[in-house]
Structures are given as structure tokens and as C-alpha cells.
Write an enzyme that holds these catalytic residues in place. Structure first.
Site, short mmCIF file in Angstrom:
data_model
loop_
_atom_site.label_atom_id
_atom_site.label_comp_id
_atom_site.label_asym_id
_atom_site.label_seq_id
_atom_site.Cartn_x
_atom_site.Cartn_y
_atom_site.Cartn_z
N HIS A 197 -2.88 7.32 1.22
CA HIS A 197 -2.86 6.07 0.47
C HIS A 197 -2.52 6.47 -0.96
CE1 HIS A 197 -5.13 2.82 2.95
NE2 HIS A 197 -4.00 3.21 3.49
N ASP A 212 -1.27 2.11 -1.67
CA ASP A 212 -2.46 1.26 -1.70
C ASP A 212 -2.88 1.01 -3.14
OD1 ASP A 212 -4.73 -0.17 -1.27
OD2 ASP A 212 -5.94 1.50 -0.54
N ASP A 244 -7.01 8.67 0.28
CA ASP A 244 -6.57 7.73 -0.75
C ASP A 244 -6.71 8.44 -2.10
OD1 ASP A 244 -6.85 5.70 -2.85
OD2 ASP A 244 -6.92 4.22 -1.24
N ASP A 277 -7.29 1.72 -7.72
CA ASP A 277 -6.09 1.10 -7.17
C ASP A 277 -5.09 0.58 -8.20
OD1 ASP A 277 -6.77 1.05 -4.20
OD2 ASP A 277 -8.53 0.11 -5.08
N GLU A 333 -10.52 6.38 6.81
CA GLU A 333 -10.39 6.55 5.36
C GLU A 333 -11.74 6.61 4.66
OE1 GLU A 333 -8.33 3.29 3.47
OE2 GLU A 333 -8.35 4.25 1.50
C1 RNT Z 1 -10.46 0.47 -0.15
C2 RNT Z 1 -9.45 1.25 0.60
C3 RNT Z 1 -8.62 0.47 1.54
C4 RNT Z 1 -8.20 -0.86 0.95
C5 RNT Z 1 -7.32 -1.67 1.82
C6 RNT Z 1 -7.19 -3.09 1.35
O1 RNT Z 1 -11.03 1.15 -1.16
O2 RNT Z 1 -8.63 1.95 -0.27
O3 RNT Z 1 -7.54 1.20 1.95
O4 RNT Z 1 -7.58 -0.71 -0.29
O5 RNT Z 1 -7.76 -1.58 3.12
ZN ZN Z 2 -6.96 3.04 0.55
#
Ligand code: RNT
Ligand code: ZN
Length: 434
Positions: A301, A341, A274, A311, A241
Site C-alpha cells: 500500500h 492507499d 502499508d 495516508d 494488512e
Molecule cells: C487503513 C488501511 C486500509 C485502508 C483501506 C481503506 O489504515 O490502510 O488499507 O486505508 O482499506
Molecule cells: Zn492500507
């Protein structure tokens, strides 16, 4: 004589069920007029799992018993009462959440959420520390995904882990990654389908580095060391990621999008996108069909970026709908894994899980109800006017009536009625957690 209150309640729920049924039938007719088969869409929706992120339940604290700050450029804001403080509390909260989300969904666990009777270093964690999760998951009919935890640890305090300049620290984090893959593979074996193990590292720098190259070379070599042992893909899938920036890594992130895109293509790994990890006007919906040209599979994500936070709780946004449309239109459901996420400690945490998950499913449903064939025909004929008209008309289709019907057939509360269960739980359980 006046009716007893309970008779009133029965009358009310009977008539609201009748109204819901009537709405659903009208909706089916409306979708049928566009050539869309609603029953087939619902059947398909019921087979799509979301992977719920364990960390929404406890503000990304985990169960290592350390007081290490979350670090890694992550931050959780809010102090809503009721955070899960133990494994049992987190599981209880998850069970309620799953009961309010239609379908059969997965759980995405972080390595710091194991059961550690005494302190265990991250490079020493073993399957036994996750056995109670594996047992719980099989009893709940939930499949597991996994993540090594490269933050909230003294060896990550200076902002580097797998790309650290110090070979000893790098080795420690490589061993953590290796330990996590073994655990994830055991989860995959127990559940009979692959556990996705997603690697995200916070590595980066607050200010302009003199070398952007060396940390990237170290990260690639460290990842190769982590992934050295081959596992059967029916047990374990490795994902990587990227991120744009974090608190303390504003100027440089080692694992940028380009870094991981090239890494995932060259090593044929699952790429994790993400939704909160790109520039504000850059969207992952447009990347899905592009990156799937080169990477075998994707992990999403699903998140919501707001200014500098990546987030926020997932809402029914244009981008969420665009993401799900792309997954469905491209017929990618077998190659795209959908995880959530986000972390919000300012509202009821179970509600946060339920709202985000239900929104992701609603967006999937909207995508499954799209008259894609018709749109493709119009596009092929060069009739962009009708294409735009039909796409816009889609926005007023009676999705809610179909969604509520789906919830009812899946035995979960329709509309916002799930909130009653959350409120009751808040009163009886969460408010007692002080
Ligand atoms: C962090 C990433 C990752 C986390 C998790 C807790 O910026 O998005 O995925 O949110 O691993
Ligand atoms: Zn993430």
C-alpha cells in the site's frame, strides 16, 4: 501580416516536441554511458500495473447509502468540491484518471462500493452487487482487486470486528469476509488473473488493554474461518494488512506487524505492507527483502505517513524511490503487487490519484534505470566509495526527459500537462456536483 493564433500554437507544440525528443536522445546517451538500456526499462515499466484505490474518489464513503461515520480510526480531512457521489460519477472520474496515467492499471475496490439497489447487510453481499463493476472493468480493460470493509458500520462502532469478544459480532464479520472472497474470486475468473482480496481490520484499543493475548487469538481463529475455503490462486489471492495505531486504537492494535507477519508466514498468505503503518523512522523499503524470505508474495500500500496520518498523497520521496528500488533490485516484480492507499479531500481528487500514481511510476522508472549491475560489482569489490558516488550521481540523471518521452509514447500528457485536462473536467463536470 500576423499569424493566426492557431499557427502559433502549432509552431509551439512542434518545437516543444522537437526539444523533448532532443532531451530524450541526450538522456538515452547519458544512461547508456552507465550501461543502462533505456528502451528496455520503458518496455518493462509498461508491463507493471498499479492498483488504484477507489476510495480516493469519494473520501471513503462508498455506496451503501448509510450515514455511518467512517470510523475504524480512519479520517478524511478537506472539503474540496466535486466528490464522486454515485457509481457513475466515480467511474467517470476513474476513466479520466486512467487516461492521464501511462500504462494499464488495476482498480482496488472496497466492499462498500457495490451497487446496492436497497440495503444489503455486509454479510449478505454477493457477486451480483459487483456485476456492474466487473462489466465496467472488462470494458475499460482494467483488472480488479478487492477489500472487505471492516469499518463505517454499527457493528464496528466499538473498535472491534473479527477480534470482537462477542461471538455473534465475530460471526457477522467472518461471514462478511467469506462473502468478499467469493466476490473477489468471481472478479478473478472474469478477468483471467487473480484478484487480491486484502483484509484490514481496525481492531484495537484506545487505552492499555488487560489482555493483549485474547483478541489476537480470536483474530487468528476468525481469519482462519474466513480463509477456510480454498480457492484456486489463479482466481484469488488473500492478503492481510497490519497497522501501528489509529484514532481510538492508540495503545493496542490487534493486527500488529508481528501478528500478521507470523500469520502470513504460517498460513502462506500475501502480506500487505502499508508505507504509512509503521513508526516514523521505520521504512517498508527495508522490510521487503526480509519478509519475502517467509511470505510468498507482498502487496504494497504505497502511501505517505505524515506525523500521525498514514495516508497522504504519494510524493516523489526518498522512501518511495527506495521502495521501488528494492522491488526492482530484488527482481521481485512477480511477487510484489503495487497498490496505492491514501485519501485527500483537500485537493482535486482526480489530481490526487494522478499525482500519486505518476509518482509511483516515476519511482519505478528511476529504479529500472539504475545501473544496478555496476553498483553490485562495486559492492562486491568492497569499493564503497565509488558505490556511494554512483548512487549520488543517479539523483541528477535526466529521469524527467525519459519520463516525458514515455508519457508521450503511451499517449498521455507529459510533464504537468495532464493538469489541463483535470482543470477542464473540474470546470465542466466537478463544479456541477453540489
Ligand atoms: C487503513 C488501511 C486500509 C485502508 C483501506 C481503506 O489504515 O490502510 O488499507 O486505508 O482499506
Ligand atoms: Zn492500507
Amino acid at each position: 501580416m500576423r499569424d493566426k493564433p492557431s499557427d502559433h500554437a502549432n509552431d509551439d507544440s512542434n518545437s516543444s516536441e522537437k526539444i523533448a525528443a532532443a532531451y530524450y536522445h541526450m538522456a538515452v546517451e547519458q544512461y547508456e554511458s552507465l550501461g543502462v538500456d533505456v528502451e528496455a526499462a520503458l518496455k518493462r515499466l509498461s508491463t507493471i500495473p498499479l492498483s488504484l484505490h477507489c476510495w480516493q474518489g469519494d473520501d471513503v464513503v462508498g455506496f451503501e447509502g448509510s450515514n455511518a461515520a467512517i470510523g475504524g480510526g480512519l479520517a478524511v480531512t478537506g472539503n474540496y468540491p466535486g466528490r464522486a457521489r454515485t457509481l457513475d460519477e466515480l467511474r467517470e472520474d476513474l476513466e479520466l484518471s486512467y487516461s492521464l496515467i501511462p500504462g494499464q492499471h488495476r482498480l482496488n475496490l472496497h466492499a462498500m462500493y457495490g451497487e446496492f439497489p436497497q440495503h444489503v447487510e455486509r454479510d449478505q453481499i454477493e457477486v451480483k452487487h459487483f456485476q456492474s463493476w466487473i462489466d465496467w472493468a472488462s470494458q475499460q480493460n482494467v483488472c480488479l482487486d478487492f477489500n472487505p470493509s471492516y469499518f463505517a458500520h454499527p457493528k464496528a462502532d466499538d473498535g472491534y470486528t473479527l477480534a470482537h469478544a462477542d461471538a455473534g459480532i465475530r460471526r457477522f464479520w467472518i461471514d462478511h469476509g467469506i462473502a468478499c472472497r467469493k466476490i473477489a474470486a468471481a472478479m478473478g475468473a472474469a478477468q483471467g488473473n487473480p484478484c487480491i482480496n486484502n483484509v484490514w481490520v481496525p481492531d484495537g484499543s484506545k487505552d492499555t488493554p488487560a489482555s493483549r493475548k485474547a483478541p489476537r487469538e480470536r483474530l487468528a481463529a476468525a481469519l482462519d474461518a474466513v480463509f477456510q475455503q480454498a480457492f484456486d490462486p489463479s482466481l484469488l489471492l488473500d492478503a492481510v494488512e497490519c497497522k501501528l495505531f489509529g484514532l481510538g486504537s492508540e495503545s493496542y492494535v490487534v493486527g500488529s506487524h508481528e501478528f500478521y507477519l507470523s500469520y502470513a508466514i504460517s498460513r502462506q498468505k500475501v502480506l500487505c505492507l502499508d508505507a504509512g503503518h509503521f513508526h516514523p523512522t521505520e521504512v517498508i523499503s527495508d522490510k521487503i527483502s526480509a519478509v519475502l524470505m517467509g511470505v510468498p508474495q507482498l502487496l504494497l500500500h504505497v502511501s505517505r505517513g505524515v506525523r500521525w496520518d498514514s495516508d497522504h498523497v504519494v510524493t516523489f520521496s526518498d522512501e518511495l524511490q527506495a521502495i521501488m528500488l528494492e522491488v526492482v533490485r530484488g527482481d521481485y516484480l512477480s511477487r510484489v503487487h503495487i497498490g496505492l492507499d491514501y485519501f485527500d479531500a483537500s485537493i482535486n481528487r482526480i489530481a490526487a490519484w494522478v499525482i500519486g500514481s505518476r509518482n509511483a511510476l516515476k519511482a519505478l522508472l528511476a529504479a529500472l534505470l539504475e545501473p544496478t549491475e555496476r553498483l553490485l560489482q562495486l559492492e562486491a569489490a568492497g569499493d564503497y566509495t565509488a558505490r556511494l558516488a554512483l548512487m549520488e550521481e543517479q539523483k541528477l540523471m535526466p529521469l524527467g526527459a525519459v519520463w516525458n518521452h514515455y508519457c508521450q509514447t503511451m499517449n498521455v500528457p507529459p510533464a504537468v500537462r495532464w493538469l489541463e485536462a483535470v482543470r477542464k473536467y473540474e470546470c465542466n463536470v466537478l463544479s456541477r456536483r453540489t
